[in-house]
Design an enzyme around this catalytic site. Sequence first.
Site, mmCIF file in Angstrom:
data_model
loop_
_atom_site.group_PDB
_atom_site.id
_atom_site.type_symbol
_atom_site.label_atom_id
_atom_site.label_comp_id
_atom_site.label_asym_id
_atom_site.label_seq_id
_atom_site.Cartn_x
_atom_site.Cartn_y
_atom_site.Cartn_z
ATOM 1 N N THR A 126 -29.404 9.458 43.243
ATOM 2 C CA THR A 126 -30.169 9.107 42.037
ATOM 3 C C THR A 126 -31.668 9.358 42.198
ATOM 4 O O THR A 126 -32.232 9.134 43.271
ATOM 5 C CB THR A 126 -29.940 7.616 41.706
ATOM 6 N N GLY A 343 -22.706 -26.970 32.027
ATOM 7 C CA GLY A 343 -24.116 -26.935 32.449
ATOM 8 C C GLY A 343 -24.254 -26.673 33.945
ATOM 9 O O GLY A 343 -25.184 -25.987 34.392
ATOM 10 N N GLU A 366 -22.756 3.440 41.242
ATOM 11 C CA GLU A 366 -21.707 4.439 41.539
ATOM 12 C C GLU A 366 -21.089 4.996 40.247
ATOM 13 O O GLU A 366 -19.884 5.253 40.176
ATOM 14 C CB GLU A 366 -20.677 3.879 42.506
#
Length: 393
Positions: A126, A343, A366
Amino acid sequence: MPSDPLTEEQREIRELVRTLARERVAPRAAEIDKSAEFPWDMVELLREHELFGLPFDEAHGGTGTGALMVLVAIEELSKVCATTGLLLAVQELGSLGIKLTGTDEQKTRWLPRLASGEWLPAYALTEAGSGSDSAAMRTEARLEGDEYVINGSKRFITNAGVAGLYVVFAKTDPDAGHSGISAFVVEADAPGFEVGRIEPKMGIKGSTTGEIFFDDCRIPAGNLLGEEGEGFRIAMRILDRSRPGIGAQGLGLAQGATDFALEYAKSRETMGKPIAQHQLIAATLADMETKCEAARGLLYKCGQLIDEGADGAELTKISAMAKLFCTDVAMEVTTDAVQILGGYGYIQEYPVERMMRDAKITQIYEGTNQIQRLVIAREMLKENRAFLLAGVS
Ligand SMILES: Cc1cc2nc3c(=O)[nH]c(=O)nc-3n(C[C@H](O)[C@H](O)[C@H](O)COP(=O)(O)OP(=O)(O)OC[C@H]3O[C@@H](n4cnc5c(N)ncnc54)[C@H](O)[C@@H]3O)c2cc1C
């Protein structure tokens, strides 16, 4: 207990990983997330117990126990800590280029150090301007005498700054599109190689994700993997075999969150009974468990096919399906777990909050899950199922 296709030896290894995960990894998971520091103690743990050897053949110092075993180990580690699971997944991702296309000399030089965990690897495809469209990369490499000179940069690289070697993709013929890309091994001490910013991020916080720079970076010509121009094909062959590892990370997260939510639902009471006995909660738990088991079936089938030597279109399709399904399940199920805890699910005292944040990345890296859908559909469109329409007017 769910049925599985593991051998006796593989079950024993799973038991070892499970015990380590529970006793040594789980107690560290919240702290790794909080400090966002790379967990060298977890690397040491995997080294000590030879778990980095799982993706490697015995000839290169590994266990030779196959691809399915690696998936099971990643799943077990990720049930308690997705950052630690990722250590093993990236040991495979960053080594596959050498395993699949390395010469004997290259394999002998690098694989034993990776199998022992002495070196961590990284996979650098990348760039800032090219993620899904990896062929648009701008990093270039040119041959000068007996060296390649690399210029450019990569972004979002897992293990940046901690890896001993980087499998780097760069254009040797910038005008040739996909066929102009080549793959190289760049050792971390190569002149002209530098690690830049490490990114703060939403989840898997202990894992480093960083930029790397090549400024007239010189590497021996012998560090080319395969032939010039084969890089894109190598990158995709690697992903076919590494994407299931991300599926395993996702499945581990989903199962870990289900297990936690189940125990919580048995003990938390509202309106006079444990919440697990309220039908809406029980139904959610049932859906979570069913999704995990379905994901596991697909993932293990993919692992078995890899071990049987599957390649090409068959592997591309099932590995994309396993990654897609397991990681979508991870996001759905971890979100449901947070909901079951109410919560308490939203605060950091309980692990499902971390699991939900960690799950998100599995749908992105990926190859995003949109890209997995494109890959699966592309393979489907090549298939001929016309016989099914016979007799349909
Ligand atoms: C924590 C982390 C770790 C990473 N580790 C590594 C690593 O080790 N090595 C490495 O090389 N990379 C790594 N990456 C990069 C990662 O693989 C990319 O971020 C990912 O492939 C998406 O690329 P992009 O971010 O450029 O998004 P883009 O490609 O810009 O996509 C943006 C959006 O558009 C969608 N999209 C793009 N094209 C299409 C299309 N044709 N059809 C439909 N939708 C489309 C995408 O799915 C996405 O939703 C990592 C990223 C992160 C965040």
